[in-house]
Design a protein around this motif. Sequence first.
Motif, PDB file in Angstrom:
ATOM      1  N   GLY A  72       0.878  -1.352   0.033  1.00 38.06           N
ATOM      2  CA  GLY A  72       0.247   0.061  -0.176  1.00 38.06           C
ATOM      3  C   GLY A  72       0.875   1.413   0.067  1.00 38.06           C
ATOM      4  N   VAL A  73       1.983   1.206   0.596  1.00 35.68           N
ATOM      5  CA  VAL A  73       2.926   2.402   0.697  1.00 35.68           C
ATOM      6  C   VAL A  73       3.477   2.541  -0.409  1.00 35.68           C
ATOM      7  CG1 VAL A  73       5.008   3.239   1.626  1.00 35.68           C
ATOM      8  CG2 VAL A  73       3.314   2.225   3.222  1.00 35.68           C
ATOM      9  N   VAL A  74       3.981   1.459  -1.288  1.00 36.28           N
ATOM     10  CA  VAL A  74       4.793   1.841  -2.461  1.00 36.28           C
ATOM     11  C   VAL A  74       3.621   2.137  -3.553  1.00 36.28           C
ATOM     12  CG1 VAL A  74       5.760   0.381  -4.351  1.00 36.28           C
ATOM     13  CG2 VAL A  74       6.523  -0.173  -1.967  1.00 36.28           C
ATOM     14  N   ASN A  75       2.348   1.722  -3.444  1.00 33.33           N
ATOM     15  CA  ASN A  75       1.305   2.071  -4.423  1.00 33.33           C
ATOM     16  C   ASN A  75       0.925   3.506  -4.453  1.00 33.33           C
ATOM     17  OD1 ASN A  75       0.934  -0.622  -5.125  1.00 33.33           O
ATOM     18  ND2 ASN A  75      -0.866  -1.091  -4.063  1.00 33.33           N
ATOM     19  N   ARG A  76       1.048   3.926  -2.870  1.00 35.63           N
ATOM     20  CA  ARG A  76       0.541   5.517  -3.111  1.00 35.63           C
ATOM     21  C   ARG A  76       1.890   6.336  -3.282  1.00 35.63           C
ATOM     22  NH1 ARG A  76      -0.701   9.606  -3.695  1.00 35.63           N
ATOM     23  NH2 ARG A  76      -1.543  11.163  -2.323  1.00 35.63           N
ATOM     24  N   LEU A  77       2.969   5.992  -3.159  1.00 34.39           N
ATOM     25  CA  LEU A  77       4.175   6.477  -3.597  1.00 34.39           C
ATOM     26  C   LEU A  77       4.383   6.808  -5.035  1.00 34.39           C
ATOM     27  CD1 LEU A  77       7.045   5.569  -1.172  1.00 34.39           C
ATOM     28  CD2 LEU A  77       5.914   7.722  -0.996  1.00 34.39           C
ATOM     29  N   ALA A  78       4.076   5.790  -5.971  1.00 33.86           N
ATOM     30  CA  ALA A  78       4.156   5.635  -7.248  1.00 33.86           C
ATOM     31  C   ALA A  78       3.134   6.703  -7.662  1.00 33.86           C
ATOM     32  CB  ALA A  78       3.884   4.253  -7.747  1.00 33.86           C
ATOM     33  N   LYS A  79       1.940   7.021  -7.081  1.00 28.21           N
ATOM     34  CA  LYS A  79       1.101   7.906  -7.622  1.00 28.21           C
ATOM     35  C   LYS A  79       1.692   9.574  -7.516  1.00 28.21           C
ATOM     36  CE  LYS A  79      -3.127   5.499  -6.403  1.00 28.21           C
ATOM     37  NZ  LYS A  79      -4.443   5.666  -5.413  1.00 28.21           N
ATOM     38  N   LEU A  80       2.730   9.722  -6.447  1.00 30.29           N
ATOM     39  CA  LEU A  80       3.250  11.083  -6.358  1.00 30.29           C
ATOM     40  C   LEU A  80       4.251  11.172  -7.698  1.00 30.29           C
ATOM     41  CD1 LEU A  80       4.203  10.770  -2.623  1.00 30.29           C
ATOM     42  CD2 LEU A  80       2.080  11.925  -3.929  1.00 30.29           C
ATOM     43  N   LEU A  81       4.882  10.102  -8.006  1.00 27.92           N
ATOM     44  CA  LEU A  81       5.913  10.627  -9.387  1.00 27.92           C
ATOM     45  C   LEU A  81       5.103  10.933 -10.713  1.00 27.92           C
ATOM     46  CD1 LEU A  81       7.925   7.278  -8.917  1.00 27.92           C
ATOM     47  CD2 LEU A  81       8.712   9.508  -8.510  1.00 27.92           C
ATOM     48  N   LYS A  82       5.747  11.884 -11.358  1.00 32.06           N
ATOM     49  CA  LYS A  82       5.660  12.167 -12.686  1.00 32.06           C
ATOM     50  C   LYS A  82       5.723  10.925 -13.533  1.00 32.06           C
ATOM     51  CE  LYS A  82       7.612  16.980 -12.930  1.00 32.06           C
ATOM     52  NZ  LYS A  82       8.608  17.579 -13.325  1.00 32.06           N
ATOM     53  N   PRO A  83       4.967  10.720 -14.756  1.00 31.65           N
ATOM     54  CA  PRO A  83       5.353   9.954 -15.893  1.00 31.65           C
ATOM     55  C   PRO A  83       6.959  10.182 -15.910  1.00 31.65           C
ATOM     56  CG  PRO A  83       3.179  10.709 -16.310  1.00 31.65           C
ATOM     57  CD  PRO A  83       3.944  11.695 -14.913  1.00 31.65           C
ATOM     58  N   GLY A  84       7.663   9.087 -15.972  1.00 36.01           N
ATOM     59  CA  GLY A  84       9.025   9.037 -16.003  1.00 36.01           C
ATOM     60  C   GLY A  84       9.734   9.237 -15.048  1.00 36.01           C
ATOM     61  N   GLY A  85       9.225   9.658 -13.900  1.00 32.91           N
ATOM     62  CA  GLY A  85       9.779   9.651 -12.471  1.00 32.91           C
ATOM     63  C   GLY A  85      10.509   8.331 -12.131  1.00 32.91           C
ATOM     64  N   ASN A 112       8.475  -7.481  -7.116  1.00 31.99           N
ATOM     65  CA  ASN A 112       6.985  -7.749  -7.286  1.00 31.99           C
ATOM     66  C   ASN A 112       6.418  -6.471  -6.794  1.00 31.99           C
ATOM     67  OD1 ASN A 112       7.094 -10.344  -8.276  1.00 31.99           O
ATOM     68  ND2 ASN A 112       7.560 -11.395  -6.352  1.00 31.99           N
ATOM     69  N   MET A 113       6.893  -5.774  -5.557  1.00 33.50           N
ATOM     70  CA  MET A 113       6.174  -4.864  -4.989  1.00 33.50           C
ATOM     71  C   MET A 113       5.972  -3.532  -5.995  1.00 33.50           C
ATOM     72  SD  MET A 113       6.998  -4.405  -0.955  1.00 33.50           S
ATOM     73  CE  MET A 113       8.734  -4.378  -1.148  1.00 33.50           C
ATOM     74  N   PHE A 114       7.110  -3.339  -6.668  1.00 35.26           N
ATOM     75  CA  PHE A 114       7.167  -2.050  -7.363  1.00 35.26           C
ATOM     76  C   PHE A 114       6.578  -2.474  -8.564  1.00 35.26           C
ATOM     77  CE2 PHE A 114      10.957  -1.096  -4.623  1.00 35.26           C
ATOM     78  CZ  PHE A 114      10.122   0.086  -3.927  1.00 35.26           C
ATOM     79  N   ASN A 115       6.586  -3.571  -9.175  1.00 36.48           N
ATOM     80  CA  ASN A 115       5.986  -3.859 -10.178  1.00 36.48           C
ATOM     81  C   ASN A 115       4.330  -3.912 -10.332  1.00 36.48           C
ATOM     82  OD1 ASN A 115       5.888  -5.326 -13.228  1.00 36.48           O
ATOM     83  ND2 ASN A 115       4.931  -6.798 -12.117  1.00 36.48           N
ATOM     84  N   LEU A 116       3.905  -4.378  -9.013  1.00 36.99           N
ATOM     85  CA  LEU A 116       2.351  -4.397  -9.045  1.00 36.99           C
ATOM     86  C   LEU A 116       1.932  -2.820  -8.624  1.00 36.99           C
ATOM     87  CD1 LEU A 116       1.802  -7.068  -6.435  1.00 36.99           C
ATOM     88  CD2 LEU A 116       1.148  -7.067  -8.636  1.00 36.99           C
ATOM     89  N   ALA A 117       2.993  -1.865  -8.319  1.00 37.82           N
ATOM     90  CA  ALA A 117       2.542  -0.391  -8.240  1.00 37.82           C
ATOM     91  C   ALA A 117       2.531   0.031  -9.698  1.00 37.82           C
ATOM     92  CB  ALA A 117       3.544   0.309  -7.178  1.00 37.82           C
ATOM     93  N   GLY A 118       2.884  -0.604 -10.672  1.00 35.70           N
ATOM     94  CA  GLY A 118       2.962   0.073 -12.054  1.00 35.70           C
ATOM     95  C   GLY A 118       4.312   0.522 -12.277  1.00 35.70           C
ATOM     96  N   LEU A 119       5.411   0.250 -11.720  1.00 36.02           N
ATOM     97  CA  LEU A 119       6.780   1.048 -12.031  1.00 36.02           C
ATOM     98  C   LEU A 119       7.666  -0.061 -12.560  1.00 36.02           C
ATOM     99  CD1 LEU A 119       7.474   2.666  -8.621  1.00 36.02           C
ATOM    100  CD2 LEU A 119       6.295   3.614 -10.669  1.00 36.02           C
ATOM    101  N   THR A 120       8.618   0.235 -13.499  1.00 33.53           N
ATOM    102  CA  THR A 120       9.307  -0.544 -14.368  1.00 33.53           C
ATOM    103  C   THR A 120      10.818  -0.577 -13.842  1.00 33.53           C
ATOM    104  OG1 THR A 120       8.065   0.007 -16.499  1.00 33.53           O
ATOM    105  CG2 THR A 120      10.395  -0.875 -16.688  1.00 33.53           C
ATOM    106  N   GLU A 121      11.459  -1.683 -13.999  1.00 34.19           N
ATOM    107  CA  GLU A 121      12.627  -2.042 -13.429  1.00 34.19           C
ATOM    108  C   GLU A 121      13.901  -1.342 -13.992  1.00 34.19           C
ATOM    109  OE1 GLU A 121      15.917  -5.285 -13.133  1.00 34.19           O
ATOM    110  OE2 GLU A 121      13.827  -5.901 -12.677  1.00 34.19           O
TER     111      GLU A 121
END
Length: 434
Positions: free
Chosen positions: A317-330, A376-385
């Motif tokens: 949940g924490v990672v998901n919320r933080l991902a929303k704060l990033l710009k696209p490309g952040g 797995n955590m960051f991928n589920l949050a929609g972020l790319t390695e």
Amino acid sequence: MAEEYMTQAGRWCSIRSLNKMNFITRLSALCLRKSKMQQRHQSSRRPAVPLGSRILADPSKVFEHNMWDHMQWSQEEEENAKEKAAENSLVKVQWEDQDKYEREASKYWNEFYKTHKNNFFKDRNWLFLEFPEILPEKRREELKREERSSEHKKINSTNSFSHKNEMFEEGEKYWKKNYGGGSTSVQGYVYNKKQAKSLTDNPQGENCGEELGRLESFPGSDATHRILEVGCGAGNSVFPILKVLCNTPGTFLYCCDFASGAVELVKSHSSYNSAWCSAFVHDVCDDALPYPFPDEILDVILLVFVLSTIHPDRMQGVVNRLAKLLKPGGMLLFRDYGRYDTAQLRFKKGHCLSENFYVRGDGTRVYFFTKDEVWNMFNLAGLTEVQNLVDRRLQVNRKKKVKMQRVWIQSKFQKPLLLSLNNPEETTKRHPYR
């Protein structure tokens, strides 16, 4: 050596009052080039970054340095580590105590900072080595071009004093070339004549300024490069970053911690200035708590030895919320404890909360990750390695002749850059703070 040079560069910058980004980053680049040449026992097969280049080629020299990089574990060492972790996990903390540690987590960290203040952790002067993404993209590209153009030059001197003089002279030339002899100010920022003319002659830039003026103001609203450090503690990342970024046009640093005592330590520091930094109390586990800025405006989030302090059930949940704060490309930059680190193996029975999750004697908690869990955590949050590494090092106490196997996870994950090729203007409207 690189950390020593970076510290010296900050000191010279302060003395000469040349604390602009172009000058500082130029010095940093020179420092890194020189430091790579100074280290002993390097392997030609490994770069200085990521994760260092001090390789233990001769075991008899193990006590010549405090840390050795890229250590490989034998199968026996791996099995012994698993056995120790299994053994210290046999007795679990009672449920009522586990609930107390969760409910009163901020209290334990406040007591920690009340006791240790800013004396417990060392400043993270390695940040720019491993995470150059902290710098604005244009500055990084500029440094890359300078690195390529100067690769053919040989640096023969090994005297640190001559290094200092050469770096200062190079920085002074760079400052004069880019800002000397006709610098000017546009909207409070310093530019050379060519840059200023481009800004003032660009009607699209004027329209963007009008659009921004109509938007709600918040700390750092006029910045073009924004960084958030989550779990800032007493400022061991904040102040090394500010040493480089302070007074840099368009850059702003946010930092938060859920221990109010830690935030007060940051705000009371002599280097803290609300003009380019905003420190605030925030519990990242509470989704209902608003941040002092909108979503999708951050270029960089720094998450260093923070996620491990959170209950495993709440991490996603924490990672998901933080991902929303990033710009696209952040970019989200992560470093934390790895599975079977010495810190995990040293726990005694009765300190285990759940699998690979422990409580220390002072009530603070720590989890030990694998890189697959992190992915797995960051991928589920929609972020790319971008990077996901296991950092194995041998830490040495030369006085006591003690060797410790350290394991950390270092990762970089990026928010996908979703641009509408058919209608780029619509993309700009949706992300006005870009």
